[in-house]
Design a protein around this motif. Structure first.
Motif, PDB file in Angstrom:
ATOM      1  N   SER A   1       0.815  -0.791  -0.323  1.00  0.00           N
ATOM      2  CA  SER A   1      -0.096  -0.033   0.111  1.00  0.00           C
ATOM      3  C   SER A   1       1.087   1.351  -0.104  1.00  0.00           C
ATOM      4  O   SER A   1       0.647   2.280  -0.416  1.00  0.00           O
ATOM      5  CB  SER A   1      -1.028   0.185   1.115  1.00  0.00           C
ATOM      6  N   LEU A   2       2.004   1.159   0.477  1.00  0.00           N
ATOM      7  CA  LEU A   2       3.369   2.145   1.207  1.00  0.00           C
ATOM      8  C   LEU A   2       3.448   2.414  -1.169  1.00  0.00           C
ATOM      9  O   LEU A   2       4.427   3.916  -1.310  1.00  0.00           O
ATOM     10  CB  LEU A   2       4.380   1.847   1.705  1.00  0.00           C
ATOM     11  N   ILE A   3       3.372   2.266  -2.045  1.00  0.00           N
ATOM     12  CA  ILE A   3       3.636   2.299  -2.990  1.00  0.00           C
ATOM     13  C   ILE A   3       2.944   3.489  -3.424  1.00  0.00           C
ATOM     14  O   ILE A   3       3.447   4.108  -4.895  1.00  0.00           O
ATOM     15  CB  ILE A   3       3.386   0.734  -4.252  1.00  0.00           C
ATOM     16  N   GLY A   4       1.435   3.823  -3.601  1.00  0.00           N
ATOM     17  CA  GLY A   4       0.313   4.194  -4.161  1.00  0.00           C
ATOM     18  C   GLY A   4       0.546   5.708  -3.101  1.00  0.00           C
ATOM     19  O   GLY A   4      -0.765   5.928  -3.225  1.00  0.00           O
TER      20      GLY A   4
ATOM     21  N   PHE B   1       3.180  14.034  -1.753  1.00  0.00           N
ATOM     22  CA  PHE B   1       3.378  14.799  -0.386  1.00  0.00           C
ATOM     23  C   PHE B   1       4.003  14.546   0.535  1.00  0.00           C
ATOM     24  O   PHE B   1       4.736  14.977   1.401  1.00  0.00           O
ATOM     25  CB  PHE B   1       2.177  15.806   0.375  1.00  0.00           C
ATOM     26  N   ASN B   2       3.887  13.139  -0.007  1.00  0.00           N
ATOM     27  CA  ASN B   2       5.415  12.531   1.311  1.00  0.00           C
ATOM     28  C   ASN B   2       6.322  12.477   0.824  1.00  0.00           C
ATOM     29  O   ASN B   2       6.807  12.619  -0.375  1.00  0.00           O
ATOM     30  CB  ASN B   2       5.365  11.167   1.008  1.00  0.00           C
ATOM     31  N   ASP B   3       7.272  11.919   2.007  1.00  0.00           N
ATOM     32  CA  ASP B   3       9.050  12.741   1.138  1.00  0.00           C
ATOM     33  C   ASP B   3       9.168  11.084   0.843  1.00  0.00           C
ATOM     34  O   ASP B   3       9.100   9.618   1.385  1.00  0.00           O
ATOM     35  CB  ASP B   3       9.395  12.512   3.194  1.00  0.00           C
ATOM     36  N   HIS B   4       9.860  10.815  -0.668  1.00  0.00           N
ATOM     37  CA  HIS B   4       9.564   9.102  -1.419  1.00  0.00           C
ATOM     38  C   HIS B   4      10.435   8.577  -0.643  1.00  0.00           C
ATOM     39  O   HIS B   4      10.670   7.316  -0.685  1.00  0.00           O
ATOM     40  CB  HIS B   4       9.756   9.849  -2.658  1.00  0.00           C
ATOM     41  N   ILE B   5      11.777   9.526  -0.008  1.00  0.00           N
ATOM     42  CA  ILE B   5      13.399   7.664   0.990  1.00  0.00           C
ATOM     43  C   ILE B   5      12.478   7.412   2.060  1.00  0.00           C
ATOM     44  O   ILE B   5      12.641   6.910   2.083  1.00  0.00           O
ATOM     45  CB  ILE B   5      14.033   9.304   1.152  1.00  0.00           C
ATOM     46  N   GLY B   6      11.448   8.904   2.222  1.00  0.00           N
ATOM     47  CA  GLY B   6      10.930   8.304   3.850  1.00  0.00           C
ATOM     48  C   GLY B   6      10.053   6.998   3.465  1.00  0.00           C
ATOM     49  O   GLY B   6      10.081   6.076   4.159  1.00  0.00           O
TER      50      GLY B   6
END
Length: 460
Positions: A48-51, A55-60
């Motif tokens: 679920s974190l793939i999508g 606005f999220n930090d992609h590295i985080g």
């Protein structure tokens, strides 16, 4: 992609709800419940974190997915070993995967909680110091008391200690991150997840040392609830209002003090605290030393940058900005400002080139400097114009002006060239008008226009 995120996320929460309700019905471990559904929930959270929202930090997010994925892999191996015979050291493998959850979580969670896109090295070190300092204290107070009751092989003892210590440091690192920013929905949800996850580890440790832990009990769902809240927090934006001051230095100093105190107690009274807290306490002091070193370098660099910002690159003298700053600070003190403009420099510069012109300006700066009193400020204002701020009365100021004019009475030697130049000097005394720069400039133009050499503003 966003729809897929919500569908997988919703399915994961739905399965978690079903799993919690099923615990009421089944009091003994079930294959479908404690192996397949339990681990499917964690795997769904990873995918679920793939999508997640953009606005999220992609590295985080990537490290959060890695952390949950490692935990899910450890949980799957542990669950399989309960119901099936595995031809591998399953307990060790699952413990190693659980342990690897922490490094990824240490990177992911502070990044997701911090609303600033860039965090300075000093801020990162400050957060690390607080995390290690509070972690050391928590380890001594909460983990130390149960240590004597642990028995068995060294690897099991190591992991039983590592998890709560890791939880304490993770909680402390998140707290240190939150100390430098405003509270947001994301912070509340994620922090709740961290506390629930850490509580589940401590509950497991307590049940384990008291021989009360049973696989498949409802206490195992605490880890899933914590992971679920980690994922849920990514649906919210971090607070748009942030503190630009970073971590409060009081908390940093307190963390260093606590670590030094613990280290002192261990040294004075060996055995009072478990020896394994030496590592976080020593690491806290090491990071504090690194932080101090970086801060000192930054301070020196900042001082150098400020010096360069107020220094003329060609001559090494003060520049216009520095001279104006000193004029503003002179107040009602006795003094005078001299504006000097070279006579005949432009034709020389055009004829011989800029390299020769730059060399002449350097020699001019040296001659002027030698003719000035120690407390005078000499600045290059630009081109062939210079300024001098003198802390002296009218007579002394005129004497300095005449001395400066005399420095141009003999030629400049550049290579084989002998070049004659003159200088026009305007002098303005500091008085109630306080417009030194304007009055000195007016006097200089009169000296140049009338070929006076030196002119004082009060003379006309």
């Amino acid at each position: 992609m966003l729809r897929k995120y919500f569908s997988l996320n919703t399915l994961g929460f739905l399965l978690l709800t079903v799993h919690l309700l099923s615990r009421v019905i089944h009091t003994t471990p079930q294959v479908y419940l404690d192996l397949w559904i339990y681990n499917a929930i964690a795997i769904l959270f990873v995918f679920s974190l793939i999508g997640v929202p953009s606005f999220n930090d992609h590295i985080g997010i990537a490290f959060l997915a890695l952390a949950i994925g490692l935990w899910a892999a450890g949980s799957l191996i542990s669950s399989l070993s309960v119901f099936y015979t595995l031809n591998l050291p399953s307990q060790l493998a699952s413990n190693v995967l659980y342990m690897l959850f922490y490094p990824a979580a240490f990177i992911a969670l502070p990044r997701l909680l911090s609303q600033r896109s860039r965090i300075s090295a000093v801020e990162i070190l400050d957060s690390t110091i607080i995390a290690l300092g509070l972690g050391s204290l928590g380890t001594a107070l909460f983990v130390g008391p149960v240590l004597p009751r642990l028995n068995g092989d060294m690897s099991m003892t190591f992991f039983a200690i590592f998890y709560p210590v890791g939880d304490l440091i993770l909680v402390a690192s998140v707290i240190s991150t939150l100390l430098s920013q405003k509270i947001s929905k994301r912070a509340v949800v994620a922090s709740t997840g961290i506390f629930i996850y850490a509580f589940s580890d401590f509950l497991f440790l307590w049940l384990h040392v008291n021989n009360k832990y049973t696989f498949g009990s409802i206490s195992d769902d605490g880890w899933l609830v914590g992971l679920a809240l980690f994922v849920m927090s990514t649906q919210f934006k971090a607070s748009e209002q942030s503190s630009n001051e970073g971590v409060n230095p009081v908390f940093v100093a307190l963390s260093v003090f606590l670590s030094a105190t613990l280290l002192g107690i261990i040294t004075i009274r060996p055995g009072y605290f478990p020896s394994f807290i030496l590592f976080p306490t020593l690491l806290t002091l090491l990071v504090a030393f690194i932080r101090m070193t970086i801060a000192l370098r930054q301070a020196r660099s900042l001082g150098t940058e400020r010096t360069l910002a107020r220094t003329d690159e060609l001559t090494g003298l003060s520049n216009r900005r520095k001279l104006i700053a000193e004029i503003e600070e002179i107040g009602d003190s006795e003094g005078a400002l001299l504006i000097l403009d070279l006579d005949g420099f432009k034709p020389v510069n055009d004829s011989f080139g800029h390299d020769i012109g730059d060399e002449i300006l350097k020699q001019v700066a040296m001659r002027f400097h030698r003719a000035l009193p120690p407390d005078a400020t000499l600045a290059r204002l630009g081109g062939d114009e210079f300024g001098v701020l003198i802390h002296a009365n009218y007579e002394s100021s005129m004497e300095v002006a005449l001395a400066l004019h005399a420095t141009m009475s003999y030629p400049f030697l550049v290579g084989k060239e002998s070049i004659d130049l003159g200088v026009s000097i305007g002098v303005a005394a500091n008085n109630d008008e306080h417009d030194l720069l304007r009055r000195a400039d007016v006097a200089m133009y009169r000296a140049k226009r009338e070929s006076l050499g030196v002119a004082h503003f009060d003379f006309f």
